[in-house]
Design an enzyme around this catalytic site. Structure first.
Site, PDB file in Angstrom:
ATOM      1  N   GLN A 257      15.967  -5.997  -8.251  1.00  0.00           N
ATOM      2  CA  GLN A 257      14.844  -6.145  -7.299  1.00  0.00           C
ATOM      3  C   GLN A 257      14.705  -7.494  -7.019  1.00  0.00           C
ATOM      4  O   GLN A 257      14.346  -7.934  -5.693  1.00  0.00           O
ATOM      5  CB  GLN A 257      13.352  -5.575  -7.822  1.00  0.00           C
ATOM      6  CG  GLN A 257      13.632  -4.075  -7.958  1.00  0.00           C
ATOM      7  CD  GLN A 257      14.129  -3.203  -6.636  1.00  0.00           C
ATOM      8  OE1 GLN A 257      13.465  -3.321  -5.703  1.00  0.00           O
ATOM      9  NE2 GLN A 257      15.380  -2.851  -6.917  1.00  0.00           N
ATOM     10  N   HIS A 260      16.282  -8.539  -3.480  1.00  0.00           N
ATOM     11  CA  HIS A 260      15.342  -8.280  -2.379  1.00  0.00           C
ATOM     12  C   HIS A 260      14.797  -9.679  -1.650  1.00  0.00           C
ATOM     13  O   HIS A 260      15.084  -9.596  -0.344  1.00  0.00           O
ATOM     14  CB  HIS A 260      14.406  -7.282  -2.679  1.00  0.00           C
ATOM     15  CG  HIS A 260      14.965  -5.867  -2.442  1.00  0.00           C
ATOM     16  ND1 HIS A 260      15.387  -5.233  -1.299  1.00  0.00           N
ATOM     17  CD2 HIS A 260      14.871  -5.032  -3.272  1.00  0.00           C
ATOM     18  CE1 HIS A 260      15.471  -4.199  -1.709  1.00  0.00           C
ATOM     19  NE2 HIS A 260      15.445  -3.868  -2.962  1.00  0.00           N
ATOM     20  N   GLU A 325       5.185  -1.765  -8.847  1.00  0.00           N
ATOM     21  CA  GLU A 325       5.641  -1.019  -7.964  1.00  0.00           C
ATOM     22  C   GLU A 325       6.776  -0.039  -8.555  1.00  0.00           C
ATOM     23  O   GLU A 325       6.800   1.166  -8.698  1.00  0.00           O
ATOM     24  CB  GLU A 325       6.541  -1.642  -6.768  1.00  0.00           C
ATOM     25  CG  GLU A 325       7.259  -0.866  -5.714  1.00  0.00           C
ATOM     26  CD  GLU A 325       7.920  -1.564  -4.876  1.00  0.00           C
ATOM     27  OE1 GLU A 325       8.516  -2.843  -5.290  1.00  0.00           O
ATOM     28  OE2 GLU A 325       8.430  -1.225  -3.741  1.00  0.00           O
ATOM     29  N   HIS A 326       7.713  -0.621  -9.096  1.00  0.00           N
ATOM     30  CA  HIS A 326       8.696   0.151 -10.233  1.00  0.00           C
ATOM     31  C   HIS A 326       8.567  -0.355 -11.635  1.00  0.00           C
ATOM     32  O   HIS A 326       8.523  -1.419 -12.145  1.00  0.00           O
ATOM     33  CB  HIS A 326       9.945  -0.228  -9.888  1.00  0.00           C
ATOM     34  CG  HIS A 326      10.446  -0.299  -8.495  1.00  0.00           C
ATOM     35  ND1 HIS A 326      10.452  -1.248  -7.732  1.00  0.00           N
ATOM     36  CD2 HIS A 326      10.658   0.858  -7.671  1.00  0.00           C
ATOM     37  CE1 HIS A 326      10.648  -0.806  -6.394  1.00  0.00           C
ATOM     38  NE2 HIS A 326      10.943   0.361  -6.292  1.00  0.00           N
ATOM     39  N   ASP A 359      15.927   4.345  -5.575  1.00  0.00           N
ATOM     40  CA  ASP A 359      15.922   3.427  -4.237  1.00  0.00           C
ATOM     41  C   ASP A 359      16.997   4.275  -3.329  1.00  0.00           C
ATOM     42  O   ASP A 359      16.777   4.294  -2.009  1.00  0.00           O
ATOM     43  CB  ASP A 359      16.531   2.050  -4.337  1.00  0.00           C
ATOM     44  CG  ASP A 359      15.514   0.932  -4.576  1.00  0.00           C
ATOM     45  OD1 ASP A 359      14.443   1.239  -4.675  1.00  0.00           O
ATOM     46  OD2 ASP A 359      16.101  -0.252  -4.951  1.00  0.00           O
ATOM     47  N   GLU A 413     -34.396  12.969   5.875  1.00  0.00           N
ATOM     48  CA  GLU A 413     -33.818  11.769   6.385  1.00  0.00           C
ATOM     49  C   GLU A 413     -34.386  11.399   7.878  1.00  0.00           C
ATOM     50  O   GLU A 413     -33.923  10.427   8.616  1.00  0.00           O
ATOM     51  CB  GLU A 413     -32.210  12.073   6.946  1.00  0.00           C
ATOM     52  CG  GLU A 413     -31.351  12.193   5.633  1.00  0.00           C
ATOM     53  CD  GLU A 413     -29.840  12.512   5.817  1.00  0.00           C
ATOM     54  OE1 GLU A 413     -29.536  12.408   7.104  1.00  0.00           O
ATOM     55  OE2 GLU A 413     -29.191  12.255   4.720  1.00  0.00           O
ATOM     56  N   HIS A 418     -31.987  16.931  14.280  1.00  0.00           N
ATOM     57  CA  HIS A 418     -31.239  17.839  13.552  1.00  0.00           C
ATOM     58  C   HIS A 418     -31.850  19.209  12.959  1.00  0.00           C
ATOM     59  O   HIS A 418     -31.247  20.273  13.194  1.00  0.00           O
ATOM     60  CB  HIS A 418     -30.442  16.828  12.189  1.00  0.00           C
ATOM     61  CG  HIS A 418     -29.679  16.022  12.405  1.00  0.00           C
ATOM     62  ND1 HIS A 418     -29.924  14.834  13.258  1.00  0.00           N
ATOM     63  CD2 HIS A 418     -28.337  15.826  12.055  1.00  0.00           C
ATOM     64  CE1 HIS A 418     -28.735  14.106  13.432  1.00  0.00           C
ATOM     65  NE2 HIS A 418     -27.864  14.702  12.544  1.00  0.00           N
TER      66      HIS A 418
HETATM   67  N1  LIG Z   1       9.239  -1.350   0.025  1.00  0.00           N
HETATM   68  C1  LIG Z   1      10.393  -0.985   0.518  1.00  0.00           C
HETATM   69  O1  LIG Z   1      10.420   0.200   0.649  1.00  0.00           O
HETATM   70  C2  LIG Z   1      11.332  -1.723   1.182  1.00  0.00           C
HETATM   71  C3  LIG Z   1      12.451  -1.404   1.991  1.00  0.00           C
HETATM   72  C4  LIG Z   1      13.421  -2.089   2.370  1.00  0.00           C
HETATM   73  C5  LIG Z   1      12.849  -3.566   2.582  1.00  0.00           C
HETATM   74  N2  LIG Z   1      11.783  -3.936   2.030  1.00  0.00           N
HETATM   75  C6  LIG Z   1      11.352  -5.255   2.332  1.00  0.00           C
HETATM   76  O2  LIG Z   1      11.357  -5.505   3.903  1.00  0.00           O
HETATM   77  C7  LIG Z   1      11.368  -6.975   4.054  1.00  0.00           C
HETATM   78  C8  LIG Z   1      12.418  -6.978   5.050  1.00  0.00           C
HETATM   79  O3  LIG Z   1      12.423  -8.143   5.761  1.00  0.00           O
HETATM   80  P1  LIG Z   1      13.514  -8.745   6.763  1.00  0.00           P
HETATM   81  O4  LIG Z   1      13.079 -10.295   6.832  1.00  0.00           O
HETATM   82  O5  LIG Z   1      14.740  -8.528   5.987  1.00  0.00           O
HETATM   83  O6  LIG Z   1      13.354  -7.952   8.070  1.00  0.00           O
HETATM   84  P2  LIG Z   1      12.246  -7.436   9.036  1.00  0.00           P
HETATM   85  O7  LIG Z   1      13.098  -6.461   9.730  1.00  0.00           O
HETATM   86  O8  LIG Z   1      11.132  -7.268   8.247  1.00  0.00           O
HETATM   87  O9  LIG Z   1      11.966  -8.733   9.715  1.00  0.00           O
HETATM   88  C9  LIG Z   1      12.968  -9.115  10.898  1.00  0.00           C
HETATM   89  C10 LIG Z   1      11.719  -9.671  11.985  1.00  0.00           C
HETATM   90  O10 LIG Z   1      11.068 -10.746  11.542  1.00  0.00           O
HETATM   91  C11 LIG Z   1      10.578 -11.193  12.625  1.00  0.00           C
HETATM   92  N3  LIG Z   1      10.619 -12.760  12.528  1.00  0.00           N
HETATM   93  C12 LIG Z   1      11.576 -13.532  11.738  1.00  0.00           C
HETATM   94  N4  LIG Z   1      11.396 -14.778  12.012  1.00  0.00           N
HETATM   95  C13 LIG Z   1       9.973 -14.842  12.650  1.00  0.00           C
HETATM   96  C14 LIG Z   1       9.110 -15.980  12.927  1.00  0.00           C
HETATM   97  N5  LIG Z   1       9.335 -17.209  12.663  1.00  0.00           N
HETATM   98  N6  LIG Z   1       7.905 -15.704  13.714  1.00  0.00           N
HETATM   99  C15 LIG Z   1       7.735 -14.421  14.082  1.00  0.00           C
HETATM  100  N7  LIG Z   1       8.596 -13.385  13.798  1.00  0.00           N
HETATM  101  C16 LIG Z   1       9.588 -13.502  12.914  1.00  0.00           C
HETATM  102  C17 LIG Z   1      11.676 -11.158  13.863  1.00  0.00           C
HETATM  103  O11 LIG Z   1      11.034 -10.411  14.965  1.00  0.00           O
HETATM  104  C18 LIG Z   1      12.675 -10.149  13.203  1.00  0.00           C
HETATM  105  O12 LIG Z   1      13.265  -9.259  13.965  1.00  0.00           O
HETATM  106  C19 LIG Z   1      12.119  -7.584   2.550  1.00  0.00           C
HETATM  107  O13 LIG Z   1      11.006  -8.207   1.864  1.00  0.00           O
HETATM  108  C20 LIG Z   1      12.524  -6.278   1.869  1.00  0.00           C
HETATM  109  O14 LIG Z   1      12.480  -6.646   0.371  1.00  0.00           O
HETATM  110  C21 LIG Z   1      11.003  -3.032   1.374  1.00  0.00           C
HETATM  111  N1  LIG Z   2      13.652  -1.286  -3.559  1.00  0.00           N
HETATM  112  C1  LIG Z   2      13.111  -1.036  -2.146  1.00  0.00           C
HETATM  113  C2  LIG Z   2      11.732  -0.942  -2.474  1.00  0.00           C
HETATM  114  O1  LIG Z   2      10.794  -1.617  -3.236  1.00  0.00           O
HETATM  115  C3  LIG Z   2      13.709  -0.166  -1.478  1.00  0.00           C
HETATM  116  C4  LIG Z   2      15.048  -0.396  -1.255  1.00  0.00           C
HETATM  117  C5  LIG Z   2      16.087  -0.007  -0.183  1.00  0.00           C
HETATM  118  N2  LIG Z   2      17.337  -0.412  -0.461  1.00  0.00           N
HETATM  119  C6  LIG Z   2      17.366  -0.697  -1.510  1.00  0.00           C
HETATM  120  N3  LIG Z   2      16.219  -1.005  -2.177  1.00  0.00           N
HETATM  121 ZN   LIG Z   3      15.808  -1.907  -3.973  1.00  0.00          ZN
END
Ligand SMILES: NC(=O)c1ccc[n+]([C@@H]2O[C@H](COP(=O)([O-])OP(=O)(O)OC[C@H]3O[C@@H](n4cnc5c(N)ncnc54)[C@H](O)[C@@H]3O)[C@@H](O)[C@H]2O)c1
Ligand SMILES: N[C@H](CO)Cc1c[nH]c[nH+]1
Ligand SMILES: [Zn+2]
Length: 427
Positions: A257, A260, A325-326, A359, A413, A418
């Protein structure tokens, strides 16, 4: 690597952890507010302008065509395609057990009918992150419950790469799970487009899916106007372990994790000091072999911690307070210990259920409540894509039998209008 926090001294760390996601929001809100206003006013033109600015690509058309999808699916390695299909089937099999029927009943045989009607949300938007990594698994986790619920139009958005393309496996996962339309748009501009609609992107009634801080801020800002699922913050994993646990497995799972996000939180809670020492040794060894070493190191040293407790009960209490979360339970008796957990997004039991099983593959949803919100919220599910409507029927006799109670309540009330709507029927 993981800082060690002694029993009874975890308060300061917990406060830092709980504050983790509030840090930069004010500045981000200002940026995101401007983006939302611009998209609301200028539609596709604004969306394209931001895509050029943030994703580095100028697009003429933002919708993915059927042909692009077919070609992408054909390019995906057949083993990977089979893996996505198997995962799809597992997720579908798990989520179909969440489906609910509309119900009606007659209380105590009276001439009254009461009911709860269950209907799908008609149009849902799903956000699939695509900035730092691509997540075909997240396509399945959002689209499968939406389609099972009966959502007629599932609109997916995801940021394009610098060539203006979406990763093939993302399009394959969307095609397998029955997504209806796909747009190459990410970030706050994508969320605004789904919330308000543009010339190309349909306005939806609910938006689900995780994303970075810009996506999260945009979801919060449009949430007065359109439904949202949850604000899934940076990933968290907490492992409860004892001296019987395998330090190498635990280190690998904490890293899974941490990779990420720099803001991810990986926490070991144990009563064994020797386990903490050995996990720290393994963390170093494993991190050195991995691609996202810099992110992992930053995350482990910022929000990572090993909390040394005075026994299992303190480990459980701290876990319930963090509400991770996990949660992995790697103790000698996980099947007993999980019953004491009140707050967690998902629980993984024993040595052979590492977090990535959830995941990618097992079936339960990987979109889970973060930042302690597991104290009051649940994993993404079919419930996020349905809504309920109450149904009420009273016969004349039934109303006559209860009229005095209703009139009394209304008059108490001060709402005589009503009361009158009941009285008038018996004049
Ligand atoms: N909880 C879940 O199930 C799960 C699953 C997958 C991913 N995630 C998380 O989601 C997140 C994904 O983030 P990411 O950045 O890789 O992708 P994202 O798609 O969320 O963000 C990318 C977008 O951010 C915007 N951006 C970037 N810089 C910017 C700026 N300076 N100003 C305005 N907009 C801006 C742009 O439009 C870009 O397309 C990570 O934190 C990941 O851990 C969570
Ligand atoms: N662990 C993430 C949610 O917290 C989900 C994810 C997608 N791919 C790998 N991991
Ligand atoms: Zn993950």
């Amino acid at each position: 690597m993981l800082r060690v926090i002694e029993s009874g001294q975890s308060r300061e760390f917990l406060n830092e952890l709980f504050d983790r996601t509030t840090t930069d929001y004010k500045e981000i809100y200002k940026v995101v507010e401007g983006i939302i206003e611009n998209v609301k006013k200028n539609g596709d033109d604004a969306v394209k302008e931001y895509t050029e600015r943030f994703d580095g690509v100028k697009l003429d058309s933002i919708e993915v065509t059927g042909r692009e999808i077919e070609e992408a699916v054909a390019r995906v390695d057949s083993d990977l395609l089979e893996t996505i299909r198997k995962s799809y089937n597992n997720i579908k099999d798990y989520h179909k057990r969440q489906l609910r029927e509309s119900t009606t009943y007659k209380p105590n045989g009276k001439n009254i009918i009461l009911g709860q009607l269950v209907n799908p949300i008609e149009k849902a938007g799903i956000y699939v992150p695509g900035g730092k990594a691509a997540y075909p698994s997240t396509v399945l986790m959002n689209a499968v419950p939406a389609k099972l619920a009966g959502v007629e139009e599932v609109i997916m958005i995801t940021p394009p790469n610098k060539e203006g393309k979406i990763q093939d496996s993302i399009l394959a996962a969307a095609s397998i799970s029955g997504v209806d339309r796909i747009f190459k748009v990410g970030g706050a501009q994508g969320i605004a487009a789904l919330a308000y609609g543009t010339e190309s992107i349909p306005k939806v009634f609910k938006i689900t899916g995780p994303g970075n801080i810009y996506v999260a801020a945009a979801k919060k800002m449009v949430s007065d106007f359109v439904g949202i699922d949850m604000i899934a913050g940076p990933s968290e994993i907490l492992v409860i372990a004892d001296k019987s646990s395998n330090p190498r497995y635990i280190a690998a799972d904490l890293i899974s994790q941490a990779e990420h996000d720099e803001m991810a939180a990986s926490i070991l809670v144990t009563d064994s000091p020797s386990l903490i020492r050995n996990v720290n040794i393994e963390l170093k060894k494993i991190t050195d072999t991995l691609e996202r070493k810099d992110i992992i190191l930053k995350s482990l040293t910022t929000y990572g911690a090993a909390i040394h407790t005075n026994g299992l009960q303190e480990s459980i209490d701290i876990t319930n307070e963090i509400a991770p979360e996990h949660l992995e339970i790697a103790t000698v008796n996980p099947f007993e210990d999980y019953k004491k957990i009140k707050n967690a997004g998902a629980i993984f039991l024993g040595n052979y259920t590492p977090e990535p099983v959830g995941d990618y593959f097992a079936g339960p949803n990987h979109t889970l409540p973060t930042s302690s919100t597991a104290k009051f919220s649940s994993p993404l599910s079919v419930d996020d894509f349905i809504k309920k409507t109450s149904l009420i029927y009273y016969s004349r006799d039934a109303l006559e039998a209860t009229k005095d109670d209703i009139i009394r309540f209304a008059e108490n009330e001060g709402l005589t209008g009503h009361a009158n709507s009941i009285k008038i029927r018996f004049e």
